[in-house]
Design a protein around this motif. Structure first.
Motif, PDB file in Angstrom:
ATOM      1  N   LEU A  34       0.885  -1.159   0.000  1.00  0.00           N
ATOM      2  CA  LEU A  34       0.000   0.000   0.000  1.00  0.00           C
ATOM      3  C   LEU A  34       0.926   1.212   0.000  1.00  0.00           C
ATOM      4  O   LEU A  34       1.825   1.311   0.843  1.00  0.00           O
ATOM      5  CB  LEU A  34      -0.886   0.026   1.244  1.00  0.00           C
ATOM      6  CG  LEU A  34      -1.898  -1.111   1.381  1.00  0.00           C
ATOM      7  CD1 LEU A  34      -2.601  -1.022   2.730  1.00  0.00           C
ATOM      8  CD2 LEU A  34      -2.908  -1.084   0.246  1.00  0.00           C
ATOM      9  N   VAL A  35       0.727   2.117  -0.955  1.00  0.00           N
ATOM     10  CA  VAL A  35       1.628   3.248  -1.115  1.00  0.00           C
ATOM     11  C   VAL A  35       0.846   4.555  -1.023  1.00  0.00           C
ATOM     12  O   VAL A  35      -0.176   4.734  -1.686  1.00  0.00           O
ATOM     13  CB  VAL A  35       2.352   3.209  -2.481  1.00  0.00           C
ATOM     14  CG1 VAL A  35       3.415   4.298  -2.562  1.00  0.00           C
ATOM     15  CG2 VAL A  35       2.957   1.849  -2.736  1.00  0.00           C
ATOM     16  N   LEU A  36       1.336   5.433  -0.185  1.00  0.00           N
ATOM     17  CA  LEU A  36       0.843   6.805  -0.088  1.00  0.00           C
ATOM     18  C   LEU A  36       1.991   7.718  -0.501  1.00  0.00           C
ATOM     19  O   LEU A  36       3.145   7.273  -0.544  1.00  0.00           O
ATOM     20  CB  LEU A  36       0.397   7.112   1.342  1.00  0.00           C
ATOM     21  CG  LEU A  36      -0.864   6.363   1.772  1.00  0.00           C
ATOM     22  CD1 LEU A  36      -0.876   6.158   3.274  1.00  0.00           C
ATOM     23  CD2 LEU A  36      -2.086   7.120   1.306  1.00  0.00           C
ATOM     24  N   SER A  55      -8.941  -5.718   3.968  1.00  0.00           N
ATOM     25  CA  SER A  55      -7.535  -5.608   3.557  1.00  0.00           C
ATOM     26  C   SER A  55      -7.137  -4.160   3.268  1.00  0.00           C
ATOM     27  O   SER A  55      -5.968  -3.807   3.356  1.00  0.00           O
ATOM     28  CB  SER A  55      -7.236  -6.494   2.341  1.00  0.00           C
ATOM     29  OG  SER A  55      -7.778  -5.956   1.156  1.00  0.00           O
ATOM     30  N   LEU A  56      -8.121  -3.335   2.947  1.00  0.00           N
ATOM     31  CA  LEU A  56      -7.861  -1.905   2.692  1.00  0.00           C
ATOM     32  C   LEU A  56      -8.074  -1.043   3.937  1.00  0.00           C
ATOM     33  O   LEU A  56      -8.018   0.177   3.866  1.00  0.00           O
ATOM     34  CB  LEU A  56      -8.747  -1.406   1.547  1.00  0.00           C
ATOM     35  CG  LEU A  56      -8.446  -2.026   0.176  1.00  0.00           C
ATOM     36  CD1 LEU A  56      -9.500  -1.617  -0.832  1.00  0.00           C
ATOM     37  CD2 LEU A  56      -7.053  -1.648  -0.294  1.00  0.00           C
ATOM     38  N   SER A  57      -8.312  -1.680   5.085  1.00  0.00           N
ATOM     39  CA  SER A  57      -8.596  -0.936   6.320  1.00  0.00           C
ATOM     40  C   SER A  57      -7.507   0.071   6.707  1.00  0.00           C
ATOM     41  O   SER A  57      -7.835   1.120   7.252  1.00  0.00           O
ATOM     42  CB  SER A  57      -8.906  -1.884   7.474  1.00  0.00           C
ATOM     43  OG  SER A  57      -7.782  -2.674   7.784  1.00  0.00           O
ATOM     44  N   ALA A  61      -8.844   3.784   7.501  1.00  0.00           N
ATOM     45  CA  ALA A  61      -8.698   4.307   8.860  1.00  0.00           C
ATOM     46  C   ALA A  61      -7.993   5.665   8.912  1.00  0.00           C
ATOM     47  O   ALA A  61      -7.966   6.301   9.959  1.00  0.00           O
ATOM     48  CB  ALA A  61      -7.922   3.306   9.713  1.00  0.00           C
ATOM     49  N   LEU A  62      -7.441   6.107   7.798  1.00  0.00           N
ATOM     50  CA  LEU A  62      -6.725   7.383   7.786  1.00  0.00           C
ATOM     51  C   LEU A  62      -7.658   8.546   8.077  1.00  0.00           C
ATOM     52  O   LEU A  62      -8.794   8.574   7.597  1.00  0.00           O
ATOM     53  CB  LEU A  62      -6.060   7.612   6.423  1.00  0.00           C
ATOM     54  CG  LEU A  62      -4.934   6.664   6.052  1.00  0.00           C
ATOM     55  CD1 LEU A  62      -4.541   6.880   4.593  1.00  0.00           C
ATOM     56  CD2 LEU A  62      -3.745   6.868   6.967  1.00  0.00           C
ATOM     57  N   ALA A  91     -16.591   6.299   1.780  1.00  0.00           N
ATOM     58  CA  ALA A  91     -15.486   6.914   2.521  1.00  0.00           C
ATOM     59  C   ALA A  91     -14.897   8.108   1.778  1.00  0.00           C
ATOM     60  O   ALA A  91     -13.933   8.707   2.238  1.00  0.00           O
ATOM     61  CB  ALA A  91     -14.402   5.872   2.773  1.00  0.00           C
ATOM     62  N   GLY A  92     -15.467   8.426   0.602  1.00  0.00           N
ATOM     63  CA  GLY A  92     -14.979   9.566  -0.173  1.00  0.00           C
ATOM     64  C   GLY A  92     -13.806   9.237  -1.073  1.00  0.00           C
ATOM     65  O   GLY A  92     -13.093  10.133  -1.529  1.00  0.00           O
TER      66      GLY A  92
END
Length: 124
Positions: A34-36, A55-57, A61-62, A91-92
């Motif tokens: 997962l990359v930010l 799996s994307l939690s 959660a951010l 979640a937008g």
């Protein structure tokens, strides 16, 4: 002439992918990630069937969620359940599906434009 995109300070890009992992901000990551724009974490997903709301939690959660999530589906793009797309939309977050290589390239472009983006990349 240098055509390398200018990357905003403190942001990272995907430098390479393949052989079961990624090179991001100078570090080699084995497996999916997962990359930010400012950080990367390992992601236990190995195929599209493992991409779930759970799996994307870490992204959900951010406090400041990305506006766009690029899902690198592996070697080929494939659909995801409508329920997953709906949960992300609630979640937008707009979900964009593409093969992993395309997701890496698109992530780099959006980061260089200082856009609100994250990538969930299945290793190839």
């Amino acid at each position: 002439m240098d055509i390398t995109p200018l990357i905003p300070t403190g942001k990272q890009i995907v430098k390479g992918y393949g052989d079961g992992g990624f090179t991001i901000a100078g570090l080699r990551w084995e497996g999916s990630v997962l990359v930010l724009p400012d950080r990367t974490q390992s992601w236990s997903v190995t195929d599209l069937g493992g991409v779930t709301e759970d799996s994307l939690s870490p992204l959900l959660a951010l406090t400041e969620k990305p506006r766009v999530l690029l899902l690198g589906c592996g070697k080929r793009m494939a659909p995801v359940p409508a329920s997953l797309r709906a949960a992300l939309r609630a979640a937008g977050i707009t979900l964009e599906l593409m093969d992993t290589g395309g997701a890496c390239r698109t992530f780099n472009v959006l980061v260089s434009e200082d856009r609100s983006v994250a990538a969930a990349l299945i290793a190839v």
